[in-house]
Scaffold this motif. Structure first.
Motif, PDB file in Angstrom:
ATOM      1  N   THR A  30       3.846   0.391 -13.152  1.00 40.18           N
ATOM      2  CA  THR A  30       3.083  -0.486 -12.247  1.00 40.18           C
ATOM      3  C   THR A  30       4.044  -1.266 -11.358  1.00 40.18           C
ATOM      4  N   PRO A  31       4.815  -0.568 -10.492  1.00 43.35           N
ATOM      5  CA  PRO A  31       5.771  -1.284  -9.650  1.00 43.35           C
ATOM      6  C   PRO A  31       5.080  -1.939  -8.465  1.00 43.35           C
ATOM      7  N   ALA A  32       5.820  -2.807  -7.773  1.00 42.98           N
ATOM      8  CA  ALA A  32       5.346  -3.348  -6.505  1.00 42.98           C
ATOM      9  C   ALA A  32       5.332  -2.221  -5.467  1.00 42.98           C
ATOM     10  N   GLY A  33       4.840  -2.525  -4.282  1.00 44.25           N
ATOM     11  CA  GLY A  33       4.748  -1.511  -3.238  1.00 44.25           C
ATOM     12  C   GLY A  33       6.101  -0.953  -2.832  1.00 44.25           C
ATOM     13  N   ASN A  34       6.074   0.258  -2.304  1.00 44.80           N
ATOM     14  CA  ASN A  34       7.282   0.929  -1.846  1.00 44.80           C
ATOM     15  C   ASN A  34       7.856   0.231  -0.619  1.00 44.80           C
ATOM     16  N   ASP A  35       9.155  -0.057  -0.651  1.00 48.24           N
ATOM     17  CA  ASP A  35       9.871  -0.584   0.508  1.00 48.24           C
ATOM     18  C   ASP A  35      10.314   0.617   1.335  1.00 48.24           C
ATOM     19  N   ALA A  36       9.498   1.001   2.308  1.00 47.19           N
ATOM     20  CA  ALA A  36       9.741   2.232   3.061  1.00 47.19           C
ATOM     21  C   ALA A  36      11.047   2.179   3.838  1.00 47.19           C
ATOM     22  N   ASP A  37      11.453   1.006   4.310  1.00 43.66           N
ATOM     23  CA  ASP A  37      12.714   0.901   5.055  1.00 43.66           C
ATOM     24  C   ASP A  37      13.905   1.164   4.140  1.00 43.66           C
ATOM     25  N   ARG A  38      13.867   0.588   2.946  1.00 47.59           N
ATOM     26  CA  ARG A  38      14.953   0.860   1.996  1.00 47.59           C
ATOM     27  C   ARG A  38      14.934   2.318   1.567  1.00 47.59           C
ATOM     28  N   ALA A  39      13.750   2.868   1.348  1.00 47.90           N
ATOM     29  CA  ALA A  39      13.651   4.284   0.989  1.00 47.90           C
ATOM     30  C   ALA A  39      14.284   5.156   2.066  1.00 47.90           C
ATOM     31  N   ALA A  40      14.060   4.823   3.343  1.00 48.28           N
ATOM     32  CA  ALA A  40      14.647   5.598   4.439  1.00 48.28           C
ATOM     33  C   ALA A  40      16.165   5.527   4.405  1.00 48.28           C
ATOM     34  N   ARG A  41      16.713   4.361   4.091  1.00 54.14           N
ATOM     35  CA  ARG A  41      18.173   4.228   4.001  1.00 54.14           C
ATOM     36  C   ARG A  41      18.725   5.081   2.869  1.00 54.14           C
ATOM     37  N   ILE A  42      18.022   5.105   1.744  1.00 55.60           N
ATOM     38  CA  ILE A  42      18.481   5.906   0.604  1.00 55.60           C
ATOM     39  C   ILE A  42      18.428   7.390   0.948  1.00 55.60           C
ATOM     40  N   VAL A  43      17.382   7.817   1.656  1.00 52.41           N
ATOM     41  CA  VAL A  43      17.309   9.216   2.084  1.00 52.41           C
ATOM     42  C   VAL A  43      18.519   9.556   2.950  1.00 52.41           C
ATOM     43  N   ARG A  44      18.878   8.677   3.869  1.00 52.99           N
ATOM     44  CA  ARG A  44      20.035   8.949   4.735  1.00 52.99           C
ATOM     45  C   ARG A  44      21.330   9.022   3.936  1.00 52.99           C
ATOM     46  N   GLU A  45      21.434   8.235   2.857  1.00 51.88           N
ATOM     47  CA  GLU A  45      22.641   8.248   2.022  1.00 51.88           C
ATOM     48  C   GLU A  45      22.705   9.483   1.134  1.00 51.88           C
ATOM     49  N   ILE A  70      12.144  15.773   0.065  1.00 55.51           N
ATOM     50  CA  ILE A  70      12.702  14.742  -0.806  1.00 55.51           C
ATOM     51  C   ILE A  70      11.734  13.560  -0.744  1.00 55.51           C
ATOM     52  N   PHE A  71      11.454  12.974  -1.899  1.00 55.25           N
ATOM     53  CA  PHE A  71      10.561  11.829  -2.006  1.00 55.25           C
ATOM     54  C   PHE A  71      11.361  10.669  -2.582  1.00 55.25           C
ATOM     55  N   VAL A  72      11.271   9.508  -1.955  1.00 55.17           N
ATOM     56  CA  VAL A  72      11.993   8.332  -2.432  1.00 55.17           C
ATOM     57  C   VAL A  72      11.059   7.137  -2.438  1.00 55.17           C
ATOM     58  N   LEU A 209       5.613   6.815  -2.941  1.00 55.37           N
ATOM     59  CA  LEU A 209       6.946   7.202  -2.479  1.00 55.37           C
ATOM     60  C   LEU A 209       6.851   7.670  -1.029  1.00 55.37           C
ATOM     61  N   SER A 210       7.968   7.548  -0.321  1.00 53.85           N
ATOM     62  CA  SER A 210       8.064   8.087   1.034  1.00 53.85           C
ATOM     63  C   SER A 210       8.440   9.559   0.964  1.00 53.85           C
ATOM     64  N   HIS A 211       7.703  10.380   1.697  1.00 54.38           N
ATOM     65  CA  HIS A 211       7.926  11.827   1.729  1.00 54.38           C
ATOM     66  C   HIS A 211       8.723  12.173   2.975  1.00 54.38           C
ATOM     67  N   TYR A 212       9.842  12.865   2.774  1.00 56.75           N
ATOM     68  CA  TYR A 212      10.658  13.371   3.884  1.00 56.75           C
ATOM     69  C   TYR A 212      10.743  14.881   3.770  1.00 56.75           C
ATOM     70  N   ARG A 213      10.544  15.544   4.901  1.00 58.90           N
ATOM     71  CA  ARG A 213      10.580  17.005   4.936  1.00 58.90           C
ATOM     72  C   ARG A 213      11.714  17.458   5.848  1.00 58.90           C
ATOM     73  N   ARG A 214      12.435  18.457   5.399  1.00 56.82           N
ATOM     74  CA  ARG A 214      13.563  18.971   6.185  1.00 56.82           C
ATOM     75  C   ARG A 214      13.069  19.910   7.275  1.00 56.82           C
ATOM     76  N   ARG A 215      13.576  19.700   8.488  1.00 54.11           N
ATOM     77  CA  ARG A 215      13.198  20.552   9.604  1.00 54.11           C
ATOM     78  C   ARG A 215      13.707  21.966   9.370  1.00 54.11           C
ATOM     79  N   ALA A 216      12.893  22.923   9.755  1.00 53.38           N
ATOM     80  CA  ALA A 216      13.316  24.323   9.671  1.00 53.38           C
ATOM     81  C   ALA A 216      14.460  24.581  10.640  1.00 53.38           C
TER      82      ALA A 216
END
Length: 218
Positions: A30-45, A70-72, A209-216
C-alpha cells in the motif's frame, strides 16, 4: 502427500520479473502514489536510449514485462522495476538473462545504490521456461539466493533463508524443492517481505508504475 505439498508438486502458474529496492521492507503493498518524475529519472539511469513514456499502469499489468518494456514505480522509501531480464541478472548473473543492450552497463550498481543501507530483492518466475528464483541484497551485499528450473532442479541455494520462506520450507521436502512449482511457492512466500503479503494475494491491486516502451529500430 498433504494438500499443500501436492500443490507444490504441480505445475508453475506465474510469470513475474521484478526488482524491489527499499529502506522500508513490506511497504509496497500500500505505497503512496508513484512519483512519475523520479521514475523517469530512474529509467534514464537504468535503460538504454530510445524508451518513451507509454502511460501509468497497475503492478498487476507490469509483473510480466515484454522485451520492449520497462516499468518503474518510485515511492517514498522504495522503487519497483519490472523488466524482462533485470531480475534474472541480479539473481544468477548475465548467464541467466539477455540484457542485450536494453540496459546501461551499470544497472546493477544503479539499483543497489538507490538505497545503499536498505534492501534490494529480485524475483523471477517463468512458468513456460520453468525457471524460478530470488536474491536479496542488504546494504549492497547479497545475503540470500535460491533458484532452480525444471531442467536442472535446484541450482542455487546460498545464505540463510528469510523468515518468510520458513513456512514453505517447513513442509517441502528436498525432493519437492527440486520441482519448479515448489520453487514458485518459495518465491511467492518470499515476496511478502516486500509487499506485506504474498504478491499473488494482491488480487489485481497494488501500486502504480510508469510504463516505458522502447522504440522499434528504424
Amino acid at each position: 502427500m498433504n494438500a499443500e505439498m501436492a500443490r507444490e508438486a504441480a505445475a508453475m502458474r506465474w510469470e513475474v520479473s521484478i526488482v524491489c529496492a527499499t529502506d522500508q521492507p513490506g511497504s509496497f503493498g500500500t505505497p503512496a502514489g508513484n512519483d512519475a518524475d523520479r521514475a523517469a529519472r530512474i529509467v534514464r539511469e537504468l535503460a538504454a536510449d530510445g524508451y518513451n513514456h507509454a502511460g501509468e499502469v497497475s503492478l498487476w499489468n507490469a509483473l510480466h514485462p515484454g522485451e520492449d518494456a520497462i516499468f518503474v514505480g518510485a515511492y517514498p522509501g522504495g522503487v519497483l522495476v519490472c523488466h524482462a531480464d533485470l531480475a534474472g541478472a541480479l539473481i544468477h548473473g548475465n548467464a541467466w538473462s539477455r540484457v542485450n543492450g536494453s540496459l546501461r552497463g551499470g544497472f546493477r550498481e544503479t539499483l543497489l545504490g538507490l538505497y545503499p543501507r536498505g534492501e534490494v530483492m529480485a524475483m523471477a518466475l517463468h512458468c513456460v521456461a520453468q525457471l524460478w528464483g530470488f536474491s536479496t541484497y542488504r546494504e549492497s551485499r547479497r545475503v540470500r539466493t535460491v533458484a532452480g528450473s525444471g531442467e536442472d532442479g535446484l541450482f542455487a541455494d546460498h545464505g540463510v533463508p528469510l523468515a518468510e520462506e520458513i513456512p514453505v520450507l517447513a513442509h517441502v521436502t528436498p525432493a519437492l524443492l527440486e520441482r519448479p512449482a515448489a520453487g514458485e511457492a518459495l518465491v511467492l512466500a518470499a515476496s511478502a517481505r516486500m509487499f506485506g503479503d504474498s504478491i499473488d494475494q494482491l488480487g489485481g491491486t497494488g501500486p502504480t508504475l510508469s510504463h516505458y516502451r522502447r522504440r522499434a529500430a528504424a
